[in-house]
Design a protein around this motif. Structure first.
Motif, PDB file in Angstrom:
ATOM      1  N   UNK A 126       0.827  -1.220   0.000  1.00 40.92           N
ATOM      2  CA  UNK A 126       0.000   0.000   0.000  1.00 40.92           C
ATOM      3  C   UNK A 126       0.857   1.264   0.000  1.00 40.92           C
ATOM      4  N   UNK A 127       1.635   1.442  -1.063  1.00 41.78           N
ATOM      5  CA  UNK A 127       2.523   2.601  -1.169  1.00 41.78           C
ATOM      6  C   UNK A 127       2.237   3.374  -2.452  1.00 41.78           C
ATOM      7  N   UNK A 128       2.751   4.597  -2.515  1.00 41.18           N
ATOM      8  CA  UNK A 128       2.585   5.453  -3.688  1.00 41.18           C
ATOM      9  C   UNK A 128       3.508   4.997  -4.813  1.00 41.18           C
ATOM     10  N   UNK A 129       3.190   5.416  -6.019  1.00 43.71           N
ATOM     11  CA  UNK A 129       4.077   5.172  -7.155  1.00 43.71           C
ATOM     12  C   UNK A 129       5.415   5.843  -6.869  1.00 43.71           C
ATOM     13  N   UNK A 130       6.502   5.211  -7.292  1.00 40.09           N
ATOM     14  CA  UNK A 130       7.826   5.786  -7.083  1.00 40.09           C
ATOM     15  C   UNK A 130       8.443   5.441  -5.734  1.00 40.09           C
ATOM     16  N   UNK A 131       7.816   4.544  -4.984  1.00 36.43           N
ATOM     17  CA  UNK A 131       8.342   4.134  -3.684  1.00 36.43           C
ATOM     18  C   UNK A 131       9.308   2.966  -3.874  1.00 36.43           C
ATOM     19  N   UNK A 132      10.498   3.082  -3.290  1.00 43.18           N
ATOM     20  CA  UNK A 132      11.468   1.996  -3.374  1.00 43.18           C
ATOM     21  C   UNK A 132      11.291   1.062  -2.183  1.00 43.18           C
ATOM     22  N   UNK A 133      11.119  -0.215  -2.494  1.00 47.60           N
ATOM     23  CA  UNK A 133      10.954  -1.254  -1.481  1.00 47.60           C
ATOM     24  C   UNK A 133      12.117  -2.225  -1.618  1.00 47.60           C
ATOM     25  N   UNK A 134      12.746  -2.568  -0.506  1.00 44.57           N
ATOM     26  CA  UNK A 134      13.836  -3.540  -0.509  1.00 44.57           C
ATOM     27  C   UNK A 134      13.385  -4.773   0.243  1.00 44.57           C
ATOM     28  N   UNK A 135      13.434  -5.914  -0.433  1.00 38.98           N
ATOM     29  CA  UNK A 135      13.073  -7.192   0.177  1.00 38.98           C
ATOM     30  C   UNK A 135      14.367  -7.923   0.515  1.00 38.98           C
ATOM     31  N   UNK A 136      14.442  -8.434   1.741  1.00 36.12           N
ATOM     32  CA  UNK A 136      15.667  -9.036   2.240  1.00 36.12           C
ATOM     33  C   UNK A 136      15.373 -10.357   2.933  1.00 36.12           C
ATOM     34  N   UNK A 137      16.273 -11.320   2.727  1.00 34.37           N
ATOM     35  CA  UNK A 137      16.200 -12.591   3.433  1.00 34.37           C
ATOM     36  C   UNK A 137      17.334 -12.650   4.455  1.00 34.37           C
ATOM     37  N   UNK A 138      16.996 -13.077   5.670  1.00 41.16           N
ATOM     38  CA  UNK A 138      17.986 -13.352   6.702  1.00 41.16           C
ATOM     39  C   UNK A 138      17.889 -14.823   7.078  1.00 41.16           C
ATOM     40  N   UNK A 139      18.976 -15.371   7.580  1.00 46.52           N
ATOM     41  CA  UNK A 139      18.971 -16.757   8.016  1.00 46.52           C
ATOM     42  C   UNK A 139      19.862 -16.957   9.213  1.00 46.52           C
ATOM     43  N   UNK A 140      19.692 -18.094   9.877  1.00 46.38           N
ATOM     44  CA  UNK A 140      20.566 -18.465  10.986  1.00 46.38           C
ATOM     45  C   UNK A 140      20.834 -19.954  10.922  1.00 46.38           C
ATOM     46  N   UNK A 141      21.531 -20.463  11.922  1.00 46.29           N
ATOM     47  CA  UNK A 141      21.864 -21.883  11.910  1.00 46.29           C
ATOM     48  C   UNK A 141      21.379 -22.618  13.152  1.00 46.29           C
ATOM     49  N   UNK A 142      20.821 -21.922  14.111  1.00 42.89           N
ATOM     50  CA  UNK A 142      20.456 -22.571  15.367  1.00 42.89           C
ATOM     51  C   UNK A 142      21.721 -22.933  16.114  1.00 42.89           C
ATOM     52  N   UNK A 143      22.349 -24.025  15.735  1.00 38.85           N
ATOM     53  CA  UNK A 143      23.662 -24.417  16.265  1.00 38.85           C
ATOM     54  C   UNK A 143      24.500 -24.876  15.084  1.00 38.85           C
TER      55      UNK A 143
END
Length: 168
Positions: A126-143
């Motif tokens: 729900x953003x205006x035209x011309x809005x920059x959106x960055x999608x990012x993935x993060x991860x971990x390993x538990x142990x």
């Protein structure tokens, strides 16, 4: 009787508004990287060594129309390089700095195994035209240690983010 409309070109009526047909893809952007074998390879791998999340990959898209939706598809390979028993890999997905999804139990793997984590969802920012959106993935390993953006020696693993803007 049926009507048929044939055109060679559709031009926008007002400059800068674009042409958007509800339900159609307006644009597609993609980050793709062939996995790398070890952290010394070009571009480097991303090592997760604990339950603390690390950034794996990201891609930005600048919307062309207001209130469009973004179809997000992500695929990432992780290699369990060390650990005792089964290692749990997890992921978080962000739009800019807002957590919008993920899986705390994305996969389980024994030492010296590769795992692909894939996800797809439709985001409504729900953003205006011309809005920059960055999608990012993060991860971990538990142990143990998980090497993300990994490939075997044959180079057959791909890691990618595909973002499609869909008019509403």
């Amino acid at each position: 009787p049926m009507s048929i409309l044939k055109v060679d070109t559709i031009n926008e009526k007002t400059s800068g508004n674009g042409v958007a047909i509800p339900g159609h893809v307006i644009q597609t952007v993609q980050f793709t990287r062939l996995g790398v074998s070890g952290s010394t390879a070009p571009g480097g791998a991303v090592n997760a060594t604990s339950s603390t999340y690390v950034d794996i990959m990201s891609k930005a898209i600048t919307t062309k129309v207001a209130n469009s939706k973004i179809l997000v598809s992500m695929r990432c390979v992780g290699y369990v390089s060390s650990g005792n028993g089964t290692i749990r890999g997890a992921s978080k997905i962000f739009r800019n700095s807002t957590l919008i999804g993920g899986d705390p139990y994305a996969w389980y793997g024994a030492n010296a195994t590769m795992h692909t984590h894939s996800l797809s969802f439709l985001d409504a920012p729900s953003v205006a035209a011309g809005t920059t959106l960055t999608y990012k993935m993060q991860g971990n390993s538990g142990t143990g240690t998980v090497v993300y953006l990994y490939t075997d020696g044959g180079g057959g693993a791909f890691n990618d983010i595909t973002l499609m803007e869909i008019a509403q």
